[in-house]
Design a protein around this motif. Structure first.
Motif, PDB file in Angstrom:
ATOM      1  N   ILE A  25      41.109  55.465   2.915  1.00 49.45           N
ATOM      2  CA  ILE A  25      41.220  55.674   1.476  1.00 49.45           C
ATOM      3  C   ILE A  25      40.342  54.675   0.727  1.00 49.45           C
ATOM      4  CG2 ILE A  25      42.831  55.450  -0.473  1.00 49.45           C
ATOM      5  CD1 ILE A  25      44.936  56.833   1.353  1.00 49.45           C
ATOM      6  N   VAL A  26      40.338  53.421   1.154  1.00 51.26           N
ATOM      7  CA  VAL A  26      39.468  52.418   0.527  1.00 51.26           C
ATOM      8  C   VAL A  26      38.003  52.826   0.698  1.00 51.26           C
ATOM      9  CG1 VAL A  26      38.645  50.021   0.656  1.00 51.26           C
ATOM     10  CG2 VAL A  26      41.102  50.508   0.693  1.00 51.26           C
ATOM     11  N   ASP A  27      37.638  53.262   1.891  1.00 55.09           N
ATOM     12  CA  ASP A  27      36.260  53.694   2.138  1.00 55.09           C
ATOM     13  C   ASP A  27      35.877  54.849   1.212  1.00 55.09           C
ATOM     14  OD1 ASP A  27      36.137  51.770   4.155  1.00 55.09           O
ATOM     15  OD2 ASP A  27      36.317  53.229   5.794  1.00 55.09           O
ATOM     16  N   CYS A  28      36.767  55.804   1.042  1.00 57.72           N
ATOM     17  CA  CYS A  28      36.505  56.944   0.136  1.00 57.72           C
ATOM     18  C   CYS A  28      36.337  56.466  -1.304  1.00 57.72           C
ATOM     19  CB  CYS A  28      37.626  57.968   0.220  1.00 57.72           C
ATOM     20  SG  CYS A  28      37.622  58.940   1.718  1.00 57.72           S
ATOM     21  N   PHE A  29      37.171  55.527  -1.728  1.00 58.39           N
ATOM     22  CA  PHE A  29      37.058  54.995  -3.089  1.00 58.39           C
ATOM     23  C   PHE A  29      35.708  54.296  -3.274  1.00 58.39           C
ATOM     24  CE2 PHE A  29      37.532  51.538  -6.168  1.00 58.39           C
ATOM     25  CZ  PHE A  29      37.883  52.269  -7.287  1.00 58.39           C
ATOM     26  N   GLN A  30      35.354  53.470  -2.332  1.00 58.45           N
ATOM     27  CA  GLN A  30      34.091  52.731  -2.443  1.00 58.45           C
ATOM     28  C   GLN A  30      32.876  53.656  -2.412  1.00 58.45           C
ATOM     29  OE1 GLN A  30      34.791  49.831   0.740  1.00 58.45           O
ATOM     30  NE2 GLN A  30      35.068  48.255  -0.834  1.00 58.45           N
ATOM     31  N   LYS A  47      52.607  47.151   1.689  1.00 58.34           N
ATOM     32  CA  LYS A  47      52.187  45.815   1.215  1.00 58.34           C
ATOM     33  C   LYS A  47      50.695  45.615   1.440  1.00 58.34           C
ATOM     34  CE  LYS A  47      53.512  41.054   0.843  1.00 58.34           C
ATOM     35  NZ  LYS A  47      52.695  40.898  -0.333  1.00 58.34           N
ATOM     36  N   GLU A  48      50.213  45.979   2.613  1.00 58.43           N
ATOM     37  CA  GLU A  48      48.774  45.889   2.907  1.00 58.43           C
ATOM     38  C   GLU A  48      47.977  46.741   1.918  1.00 58.43           C
ATOM     39  OE1 GLU A  48      45.627  47.906   5.908  1.00 58.43           O
ATOM     40  OE2 GLU A  48      47.543  47.365   6.805  1.00 58.43           O
ATOM     41  N   LYS A  54      44.348  45.720  -4.988  1.00 58.84           N
ATOM     42  CA  LYS A  54      44.019  44.575  -5.840  1.00 58.84           C
ATOM     43  C   LYS A  54      42.619  44.045  -5.527  1.00 58.84           C
ATOM     44  CE  LYS A  54      48.842  43.130  -6.274  1.00 58.84           C
ATOM     45  NZ  LYS A  54      49.851  42.158  -5.830  1.00 58.84           N
ATOM     46  N   ARG A  55      42.322  43.888  -4.257  1.00 58.53           N
ATOM     47  CA  ARG A  55      41.031  43.329  -3.840  1.00 58.53           C
ATOM     48  C   ARG A  55      39.857  44.201  -4.290  1.00 58.53           C
ATOM     49  NH1 ARG A  55      40.833  43.391   2.033  1.00 58.53           N
ATOM     50  NH2 ARG A  55      42.661  42.064   1.792  1.00 58.53           N
ATOM     51  N   HIS A  56      40.044  45.519  -4.219  1.00 56.95           N
ATOM     52  CA  HIS A  56      38.946  46.450  -4.515  1.00 56.95           C
ATOM     53  C   HIS A  56      39.051  47.076  -5.912  1.00 56.95           C
ATOM     54  CE1 HIS A  56      37.400  46.046  -0.467  1.00 56.95           C
ATOM     55  NE2 HIS A  56      38.627  46.217  -0.009  1.00 56.95           N
ATOM     56  N   PHE A 120      57.358  49.253  -6.749  1.00 53.56           N
ATOM     57  CA  PHE A 120      55.930  49.326  -7.072  1.00 53.56           C
ATOM     58  C   PHE A 120      55.554  48.160  -7.987  1.00 53.56           C
ATOM     59  CE2 PHE A 120      52.277  50.365  -9.574  1.00 53.56           C
ATOM     60  CZ  PHE A 120      51.440  51.080  -8.738  1.00 53.56           C
ATOM     61  N   GLY A 121      56.347  47.941  -9.029  1.00 52.91           N
ATOM     62  CA  GLY A 121      56.092  46.848  -9.971  1.00 52.91           C
ATOM     63  C   GLY A 121      56.110  45.489  -9.295  1.00 52.91           C
ATOM     64  N   GLU A 122      57.036  45.302  -8.358  1.00 53.33           N
ATOM     65  CA  GLU A 122      57.104  44.025  -7.631  1.00 53.33           C
ATOM     66  C   GLU A 122      55.864  43.829  -6.757  1.00 53.33           C
ATOM     67  OE1 GLU A 122      60.787  44.161  -5.452  1.00 53.33           O
ATOM     68  OE2 GLU A 122      61.978  44.285  -7.302  1.00 53.33           O
ATOM     69  N   LEU A 123      55.420  44.885  -6.111  1.00 53.16           N
ATOM     70  CA  LEU A 123      54.264  44.798  -5.219  1.00 53.16           C
ATOM     71  C   LEU A 123      52.946  44.636  -5.978  1.00 53.16           C
ATOM     72  CD1 LEU A 123      55.231  47.591  -2.658  1.00 53.16           C
ATOM     73  CD2 LEU A 123      55.111  45.136  -2.187  1.00 53.16           C
ATOM     74  N   MET A 124      52.812  45.349  -7.098  1.00 51.59           N
ATOM     75  CA  MET A 124      51.534  45.372  -7.820  1.00 51.59           C
ATOM     76  C   MET A 124      51.498  44.437  -9.026  1.00 51.59           C
ATOM     77  SD  MET A 124      49.347  47.169  -6.239  1.00 51.59           S
ATOM     78  CE  MET A 124      48.098  47.036  -7.503  1.00 51.59           C
ATOM     79  N   GLY A 125      52.648  44.087  -9.571  1.00 50.44           N
ATOM     80  CA  GLY A 125      52.670  43.249 -10.768  1.00 50.44           C
ATOM     81  C   GLY A 125      52.517  44.037 -12.052  1.00 50.44           C
ATOM     82  N   HIS A 126      52.562  45.361 -11.968  1.00 51.74           N
ATOM     83  CA  HIS A 126      52.490  46.237 -13.145  1.00 51.74           C
ATOM     84  C   HIS A 126      53.090  47.589 -12.790  1.00 51.74           C
ATOM     85  CE1 HIS A 126      49.167  48.637 -11.453  1.00 51.74           C
ATOM     86  NE2 HIS A 126      48.616  47.476 -11.083  1.00 51.74           N
TER      87      HIS A 126
END
Length: 145
Positions: A25-30, A47-48, A54-56, A120-126
């Motif tokens: 999924i990250v590869d497709c987004f990039q 979590k991963e 967040k990183r991408h 979701f909010g706890e994991l992402m912060g929003h």
């Protein structure tokens, strides 16, 4: 007369399902093939997935799940209409059958969905930027209320 602009949104769902799916999924987004993702907060690699989003800088929403795996809500761990005898969600067809026969307690649906939004909010912060349903549960007859 100018043509109206159309924006196509392509979502990669099941983000968090497993490490290989996350990376795909990250590869497709990039590569520009998808514009956002939907996270399964109750999946084994959620979590991963949030760390990758967040990183991408991937726009991320909630892939609400009432059909596969374990519930997030502690209040549903035993005796819920959403779960089979082993404590797992009924599965895609099992959920559909339970819903059609009126055996799904909508209060439990709301409890679980609220727990998933909270996690979701706890994991992402929003809060999620969008919400859709795993295995299209959100469009099933009887789910609208």
């Amino acid at each position: 007369m100018p043509q109206p602009k159309v924006k196509l949104v392509v979502t990669g769902d099941d983000f968090g399902y497993c490490p290989k799916r996350n990376q795909g999924i990250v590869d497709c987004f990039q590569a520009g093939g998808i514009s956002n993702v939907s996270l399964l907060v109750n999946a084994s690699s959620a979590k991963e997935a949030t760390e990758l989003a967040k990183r991408h800088h991937i726009p991320i929403g909630l892939h609400a799940n009432l059909s596969e795996g374990l519930p997030v809500s502690q209040g549903l761990k035993r005796g819920s209409t959403l779960l089979n005898k082993d404590g797992f969600f009924h599965g895609k067809m099992g959920f559909r059958k339970a819903l059609q026969s009126g055996r799904v307690n909508m209060t439990e649906v709301e409890l679980e969905l609220r727990a998933q939004v909270r996690l979701f909010g706890e994991l992402m912060g929003h809060l999620p930027c969008h919400m859709d349903g795993h295995q299209h549960i959100h469009v099933l007859p009887g789910m609208t209320p």
